[in-house]
Write a protein that holds these residues in place. Sequence first.
Motif, short mmCIF file in Angstrom:
data_model
loop_
_atom_site.label_atom_id
_atom_site.label_comp_id
_atom_site.label_asym_id
_atom_site.label_seq_id
_atom_site.Cartn_x
_atom_site.Cartn_y
_atom_site.Cartn_z
N LEU A 1 0.83 -1.33 0.20
CA LEU A 1 0.03 0.03 0.20
C LEU A 1 0.97 1.21 0.15
N VAL A 2 0.37 2.31 -0.22
CA VAL A 2 0.88 3.72 -0.22
C VAL A 2 0.98 4.21 1.26
N ILE A 3 2.28 4.62 1.93
CA ILE A 3 2.19 5.02 3.15
C ILE A 3 3.35 6.20 3.00
N ASP A 4 2.69 7.59 3.27
CA ASP A 4 3.52 8.60 3.16
C ASP A 4 4.06 8.97 1.81
N GLY A 5 3.34 8.70 0.82
CA GLY A 5 3.70 8.84 -0.54
C GLY A 5 4.57 7.70 -1.00
N GLN A 6 4.99 6.55 -0.34
CA GLN A 6 6.10 5.48 -0.70
C GLN A 6 5.22 4.09 -0.75
N VAL A 7 5.42 3.58 -1.87
CA VAL A 7 4.96 2.16 -1.88
C VAL A 7 5.74 1.43 -0.84
N THR A 8 4.66 0.73 0.11
CA THR A 8 5.37 -0.09 1.11
C THR A 8 4.98 -1.32 1.31
N GLU A 9 5.92 -2.41 1.28
CA GLU A 9 5.29 -3.88 1.54
C GLU A 9 5.07 -4.01 2.78
N LEU A 10 4.12 -4.78 3.26
CA LEU A 10 3.77 -4.91 4.61
C LEU A 10 4.24 -6.58 4.93
N LEU A 11 5.17 -6.42 6.06
CA LEU A 11 5.60 -7.79 6.29
C LEU A 11 4.49 -8.53 6.83
N ASP A 12 4.34 -9.73 6.59
CA ASP A 12 3.63 -10.75 7.48
C ASP A 12 4.48 -11.25 8.41
N VAL A 13 4.70 -10.83 9.62
CA VAL A 13 5.44 -11.21 10.53
C VAL A 13 5.47 -12.77 11.13
N GLU A 14 4.29 -13.06 11.23
CA GLU A 14 3.99 -14.55 11.49
C GLU A 14 4.42 -15.47 10.58
N GLY A 15 3.94 -15.11 9.40
CA GLY A 15 4.41 -15.91 8.13
C GLY A 15 5.79 -16.19 7.80
N ALA A 16 6.56 -14.75 8.14
CA ALA A 16 7.99 -15.02 8.02
C ALA A 16 8.58 -15.64 8.91
N LEU A 17 8.09 -15.54 10.32
CA LEU A 17 8.80 -16.58 11.18
C LEU A 17 8.52 -18.21 10.93
N ARG A 18 7.27 -18.38 10.34
CA ARG A 18 6.94 -19.60 10.14
C ARG A 18 7.85 -20.17 8.92
N LEU A 19 8.15 -19.46 7.82
CA LEU A 19 8.93 -19.46 6.58
C LEU A 19 10.38 -19.76 7.18
N GLY A 20 11.08 -18.85 8.17
CA GLY A 20 12.39 -18.93 8.66
C GLY A 20 12.80 -19.72 9.88
N THR A 21 11.91 -20.39 10.31
CA THR A 21 12.49 -21.31 11.53
C THR A 21 11.11 -22.20 11.72
N SER A 22 11.83 -23.48 12.13
CA SER A 22 10.80 -24.47 12.40
C SER A 22 10.21 -24.27 13.81
N SER A 23 10.69 -23.43 14.57
CA SER A 23 10.30 -23.12 15.86
C SER A 23 8.73 -22.44 15.67
N PHE A 24 8.36 -22.09 14.75
CA PHE A 24 7.04 -21.34 14.36
C PHE A 24 6.25 -21.93 13.26
N SER A 25 6.61 -23.11 13.00
CA SER A 25 5.70 -23.73 12.03
C SER A 25 4.25 -23.84 12.45
N LYS A 26 3.37 -24.11 11.62
CA LYS A 26 2.05 -23.85 12.08
C LYS A 26 1.55 -24.99 13.15
#
Length: 117
Positions: free
Chosen positions: A88-113
């Motif tokens: 989305l656009v925030i303060d005039g900049q196109v900004t990607e929104l991080l899926d924090v929990e999704g990123a943690l699930r992807l990056g470590t087995s400690s946070f798998s579903k």
Amino acid sequence: MGPQEVIQHNEEIVPLVRLSRLLGGELGAGARAEAPGEIGGELDRLQLVIHRVDGRPAGIIVDELLDIIESGAPVQRPAARPGVLGSLVIDGQVTELLDVEGALRLGTSSFSKEHTR
């Protein structure tokens, strides 16, 4: 702890996820790639965000932390890759929104579903 990078924070063992590796970003200016399991390399400090999922901490290592905001603005464009909610656009900049929990699930087995239920 094997291939999983961790730190000790407030008497807890905190698994770490490197966002640049997970999302395929560029290394920040002045940074160098670390060997697997090497935290920080020649850098004096890591920039990371500690997040809790179901009371358990995890650290997200970032190349550069510009700002953290909460916004109720709707996503204007759907995600094009895992670990991202959309953009989305925030303060005039196109900004990607991080899926924090999704990123943690992807990056470590400690946070798998299975572990986050």
